[in-house]
Enzyme design. Sequence first.
Site, PDB file in Angstrom:
ATOM      1  N   ASP A 153     -83.622 -96.207  -4.742  1.00 38.85           N
ATOM      2  CA  ASP A 153     -83.435 -95.135  -3.242  1.00 38.85           C
ATOM      3  C   ASP A 153     -82.931 -93.654  -3.835  1.00 38.85           C
ATOM      4  OD1 ASP A 153     -82.641 -94.982  -0.417  1.00 38.85           O
ATOM      5  OD2 ASP A 153     -80.547 -94.029  -2.233  1.00 38.85           O
TER       6      ASP A 153
ATOM      7  N   GLY B 234     -84.507 -93.939   1.146  1.00 34.08           N
ATOM      8  CA  GLY B 234     -85.786 -94.310   0.583  1.00 34.08           C
ATOM      9  C   GLY B 234     -86.053 -95.867   0.626  1.00 34.08           C
ATOM     10  N   ASP B 235     -85.094 -96.660   0.617  1.00 37.30           N
ATOM     11  CA  ASP B 235     -85.204 -98.570   0.637  1.00 37.30           C
ATOM     12  C   ASP B 235     -85.299 -98.837   2.035  1.00 37.30           C
ATOM     13  OD1 ASP B 235     -85.544 -99.177  -1.974  1.00 37.30           O
ATOM     14  OD2 ASP B 235     -83.105 -98.983  -2.226  1.00 37.30           O
ATOM     15  N   LEU B 236     -84.860 -98.188   2.479  1.00 37.25           N
ATOM     16  CA  LEU B 236     -84.739 -98.834   4.779  1.00 37.25           C
ATOM     17  C   LEU B 236     -86.184 -97.930   5.284  1.00 37.25           C
ATOM     18  CD1 LEU B 236     -81.106 -98.147   5.297  1.00 37.25           C
ATOM     19  CD2 LEU B 236     -82.821-100.528   4.929  1.00 37.25           C
TER      20      LEU B 236
ATOM     21  N   ALA C 267     -88.777-100.566   4.032  1.00 39.07           N
ATOM     22  CA  ALA C 267     -88.203-101.278   4.961  1.00 39.07           C
ATOM     23  C   ALA C 267     -89.217-101.395   6.145  1.00 39.07           C
ATOM     24  CB  ALA C 267     -87.265-101.446   4.649  1.00 39.07           C
TER      25      ALA C 267
END
Length: 407
Positions: A145, A173-175, A178
Amino acid sequence: MPEQTPAAPLKGMKVIDLSKILAGPYVTMSLADLGADVVKVEHPDGGDPTRTWGPPFNGPDATYYLAANRNKRSVTLDLKSEAGQEAVHRMLSDADVMVENFRPGSSLARIFDYEELSARYPRLVLLHISAFGDTGPLRDEPGYDMVAQASAGLMSLTGEPDGPPVKAGYAMGDLGAALFGLIGVTSALVERERTGHGQYVTTSLYESQLALHINWATGYFATGERPSRLGSGHPSLVPYQAYPAADGHFVIAVGNDALFRRLATALGHPQWADDDRFATNRARVTHRNALNAKLEAVLVDEPVAHWVELLKPLGVPVAAIRTLDEVYDCPQTAALDMVQKVDHPDVGPLQQVAFPVTFRGTRPPVRTAPPTLGQHSRAVLAELGYGQADIDRLLSRPAAPNSPQGA
């Protein structure tokens, strides 16, 4: 009235989760929240790395892992072994969705190649999440992230103007990846209803950050000027940021000229709304520093509660900046039933932030706690048709080192 049934729009869907860290697991947790049966496949040697991303820990696992893995079942398999791969193929034989974040070009990416999987399981929807996308000069780069926030520009926009770049408090970044991945999967399932065929869906931390630039991007395209950090300020609205009061900070969010006139009058300076520098939002953005200096000189004399109580009845958007203890004590949080409890085999009652969408007024329930490593291995393998001797063999074989799989 008839009894309201639990919200589970994806009930009957089967999802195989071969991902780890946050982006992929958050997708599969969301699918599980929506009613899907999610089987999380983990390496026998430690499982998902986030199980050790602490402190803090709660029971055997780090709270980081507990945040993205509820409502799933955990099975331990070595995906690089023929026996582990054969077990996964049994799972895929009637699965609807598979999620993975294998590093592009890795052995596992080749082993579970979509073209080969699609030939065997034509209705399968496969979501692949990477750091930088499936094409381009950075496609083979690993990433977390923090790397995405730096390389995709978010950190250049975050922080005080005279301070260093700062990452967002959330793993954006990750979320972001997702959430876009979740949209892609559910869209592919809708398309499958029309065509009968699955789909290869991809997104990345990098792409998702570009998509979330929104007005920052269009502003840059229009002007060609590199934007600078504004702290809590807004590039296109003023006043729209955090301001210091006598006992802390609070936010004012003025979205139009009428609201600014109300604010200026309430603060005892109605003449500000007639000042050519401040009368329109365009002018206020141009003279941001001058207006903020005037506001700060007034606001610093009284505590946060005073300003909130003064401005809120006038319709001026204003809020205290809450800490997490205040957020989870807030009556609004309780009214929305956003925090639910579920029993964990080692911890006992475990609090979880629930899924943030309701269906006919009903929120999908937190059904089961994030599983301990391999908690459901025997039950799931038995469902796949393995006998006890084969299950013992699969679960007792020596574990190979846990090699990196994903972004």
